[in-house]
Design a protein around this motif. Structure first.
Motif, short mmCIF file in Angstrom:
data_model
loop_
_atom_site.label_atom_id
_atom_site.label_comp_id
_atom_site.label_asym_id
_atom_site.label_seq_id
_atom_site.Cartn_x
_atom_site.Cartn_y
_atom_site.Cartn_z
N ASP A 130 -30.92 44.55 37.07
CA ASP A 130 -31.73 44.66 38.28
C ASP A 130 -31.22 43.79 39.43
OD1 ASP A 130 -33.57 41.90 37.89
OD2 ASP A 130 -32.99 42.88 36.03
N VAL A 131 -30.36 42.81 39.13
CA VAL A 131 -29.97 41.83 40.14
C VAL A 131 -29.37 42.46 41.40
CG1 VAL A 131 -28.34 39.96 40.65
CG2 VAL A 131 -29.76 39.85 38.62
N PRO A 132 -28.38 43.34 41.30
CA PRO A 132 -27.79 43.86 42.55
C PRO A 132 -28.75 44.70 43.38
CG PRO A 132 -26.92 45.01 40.64
CD PRO A 132 -27.68 43.85 40.11
N PHE A 133 -29.82 45.19 42.78
CA PHE A 133 -30.76 46.04 43.50
C PHE A 133 -31.92 45.26 44.10
CE2 PHE A 133 -28.73 48.64 40.26
CZ PHE A 133 -28.29 49.73 41.00
N GLU A 134 -32.29 44.12 43.48
CA GLU A 134 -33.48 43.40 43.90
C GLU A 134 -33.21 42.03 44.52
OE1 GLU A 134 -36.22 43.24 40.64
OE2 GLU A 134 -36.26 45.41 40.37
N PHE A 135 -32.23 41.31 44.00
CA PHE A 135 -32.01 39.95 44.45
C PHE A 135 -31.75 39.83 45.95
CE2 PHE A 135 -29.73 35.88 44.84
CZ PHE A 135 -30.64 35.05 44.22
N PRO A 136 -31.05 40.78 46.59
CA PRO A 136 -30.83 40.66 48.04
C PRO A 136 -32.12 40.63 48.86
CG PRO A 136 -29.29 42.23 47.11
CD PRO A 136 -30.29 41.93 46.03
N PHE A 137 -33.22 41.09 48.28
CA PHE A 137 -34.49 41.13 49.01
C PHE A 137 -35.33 39.87 48.78
CE2 PHE A 137 -33.16 45.50 48.36
CZ PHE A 137 -33.25 46.00 49.65
N GLY A 138 -34.80 38.89 48.04
CA GLY A 138 -35.46 37.60 47.89
C GLY A 138 -36.73 37.61 47.08
N PRO A 139 -36.74 38.20 45.88
CA PRO A 139 -37.97 38.18 45.09
C PRO A 139 -38.31 36.76 44.61
CG PRO A 139 -36.13 38.98 43.77
CD PRO A 139 -35.62 38.85 45.17
N THR A 140 -39.56 36.40 44.74
CA THR A 140 -40.09 35.17 44.15
C THR A 140 -41.32 35.56 43.34
OG1 THR A 140 -41.64 34.62 45.92
CG2 THR A 140 -39.36 33.87 46.20
N THR A 141 -41.76 34.65 42.50
CA THR A 141 -42.94 34.97 41.70
C THR A 141 -44.13 35.31 42.57
OG1 THR A 141 -42.19 33.56 39.87
CG2 THR A 141 -44.55 34.07 39.98
N VAL A 142 -44.43 34.47 43.55
CA VAL A 142 -45.65 34.67 44.32
C VAL A 142 -45.58 35.90 45.20
CG1 VAL A 142 -45.01 33.16 46.26
CG2 VAL A 142 -47.42 33.47 45.66
N ASN A 143 -44.42 36.23 45.77
CA ASN A 143 -44.42 37.43 46.62
C ASN A 143 -44.46 38.72 45.81
OD1 ASN A 143 -41.67 38.12 46.03
ND2 ASN A 143 -40.93 36.97 47.81
N LEU A 144 -43.98 38.67 44.57
CA LEU A 144 -44.09 39.85 43.72
C LEU A 144 -45.55 40.11 43.32
CD1 LEU A 144 -40.91 39.35 41.51
CD2 LEU A 144 -41.35 41.28 43.04
N TYR A 145 -46.31 39.04 43.10
CA TYR A 145 -47.74 39.22 42.81
C TYR A 145 -48.51 39.55 44.08
CZ TYR A 145 -47.35 37.76 37.95
OH TYR A 145 -47.04 37.72 36.62
N ALA A 146 -48.09 38.99 45.20
CA ALA A 146 -48.77 39.27 46.46
C ALA A 146 -48.65 40.75 46.84
CB ALA A 146 -48.20 38.39 47.57
N MET A 147 -47.51 41.36 46.52
CA MET A 147 -47.36 42.79 46.80
C MET A 147 -48.40 43.62 46.05
SD MET A 147 -43.30 43.70 47.06
CE MET A 147 -43.02 43.45 45.31
#
Length: 388
Positions: A130-147
């Motif tokens: 998943d890294v090349p598809f998601e990491f450029p968008f800056g996932p963090t724990t809190v923003n993934l739950y906030a979504m």
């Protein structure tokens, strides 16, 4: 389920900050406490379970460190829900006659290391798919739950005030726990007026960060009878995963939507039979999603279900996390699943604090999320029963 395994020993470390202890030491101290609670010694242990919080090579390192002699081991790693799966897998191993006494431990020191509330970018192995598809968008724990919270609000009209009631309920319970990190009762206004961390989640929507440790001892029915300990047996369990499905993302449900029904079906009971539930509470939205996915209310009705004290002991029809949970008590090693099992056992034994003890409790549900609610995660569910 006939001849179900029994949770005979539990222990939650009192520490919330342990700069003077190693992680291995925390595991060992928790193990000693749970074995003492069960009336057993380390020489009785013939199976050991741990997850990714274990230092070194997991079971290899800790079996050596604690001086265990086992014939079965398991290192299942699915984040905070790992320990619910460990209880289920211990039951499976006992039924298969692979062991009679299974020890499960957790230990961690995120508070000592200065970890923030899930705001730092996640670190991944370079070869994770998943890294090349998601990491450029800056996932963090809190923003993934906030979504997930933002989507729930958009789809169902859930409000920040409704989410805040989950924190309020946790604080009402934590005031009776002398070891809780946050003992002060908070109001809805306190929650929604706390600093925004990742919209729409405020600081008080987030769990505490604590060092700590915990352990559980699961034994065969024959061992339990010989011990004479209060019998809390595993009546049903479920486990499932959920991921972004190659881009077909639906943030309105969690993996517990599959794990929960499995557990209830195996146990032969329904959500209506449950008066106490231990619900993984890394964030307020985590609780709301699981309540819906377990079937305690319809999808989209979670906000109304928790509002006005719906989860507070003595007020709501479903009581949750009477130790204060991850939102107020502790979140050891950033993995709160094991403490959810422990508080459910306390409730079924009748040894929770008298101010929050659910009277004449026979059944309890435990639910956990491991991973990121907004991307890939695991869900686990247990139904526990008091016998006798």
């Amino acid at each position: 389920m006939r001849h179900a395994a029994t949770i005979a020993g539990i222990f939650e470390h009192e520490t919330r900050l342990a700069p003077d202890k190693s992680i291995a030491q925390l595991h060992a101290e928790a193990a000693r406490g749970a074995l003492a609670d069960a009336g057993l010694s380390k020489g009785d242990v013939d199976a050991y379970f741990c997850a990714g919080d274990a230092p070194g090579m997991g079971p290899l390192s800790l079996i050596d460190y604690m001086g265990l002699d086992v014939r079965h081991m398991d290192a299942t790693e699915v984040g905070g829900s790992s320990y619910l799966l460990h209880v289920a897998k211990a039951d499976q191993a006992i039924r298969a006659e692979r062991c009679r006494v299974a020890l499960i431990t957790l230990g961690g020191k995120p508070r000592s290391s200065g970890m923030a509330t899930g705001t730092a970018p996640r670190t991944y192995s370079d070869d994770a798919p998943d890294v090349p598809f998601e990491f450029p968008f800056g996932p963090t724990t809190v923003n993934l739950y906030a979504m997930v919270a933002a989507r729930h609000m958009h789809e169902f009209g859930t409000t920040s005030e409704q989410l805040a009631w989950i924190k309020v309920a946790a604080s009402h319970h934590a005031q009776h726990n002398p070891h809780a990190m946050l003992k002060k009762v908070v109001s809805v206004e306190d929650v929604v007026n706390s600093p925004m961390i990742a919209s729409p989640l405020h600081r008080n929507d987030c769990c505490v960060i604590s060092d700590g440790a915990a352990a559980i001892v699961v034994v065969s029915p024959e061992v339990a009878r010989d011990l004479g300990v209060p019998r809390v047996s595993l009546k049903g369990y479920g486990m499932a995963t959920k991921d972004p499905a190659g881009g077909k993302v639906d943030l309105t449900y969690s993996a517990v939507a599959k794990a929960g029904p499995q557990a209830f079906e195996m146990a032969g009971v329904t959500p209506a039979d449950i008066r106490y539930a231990s619900i993984y509470d890394s964030f307020t939205i985590t609780v709301l999603m699981q309540l819906e996915d377990l079937g305690f209310c319809a999808k989209g009705e979670g906000g109304r279900f928790v509002a006005d004290g719906g989860l507070i002991s003595g007020q709501g029809r479903l009581v949750f996390n009477t130790d204060g949970g991850g939102l107020c008590n502790n979140h050891p090693g950033n993995r709160g699943g094991i403490t959810k099992v422990i508080e459910a056992v306390r409730q079924l034994r009748g040894t929770a604090h008298p101010a929050v003890q659910v009277p004449d409790l026979a059944l309890a549900a435990v639910s956990g999320i491991g991973g990121q609610l907004g991307s890939r995660h695991a869900g686990g569910a247990l139904i526990l029963e008091r016998e006798g």
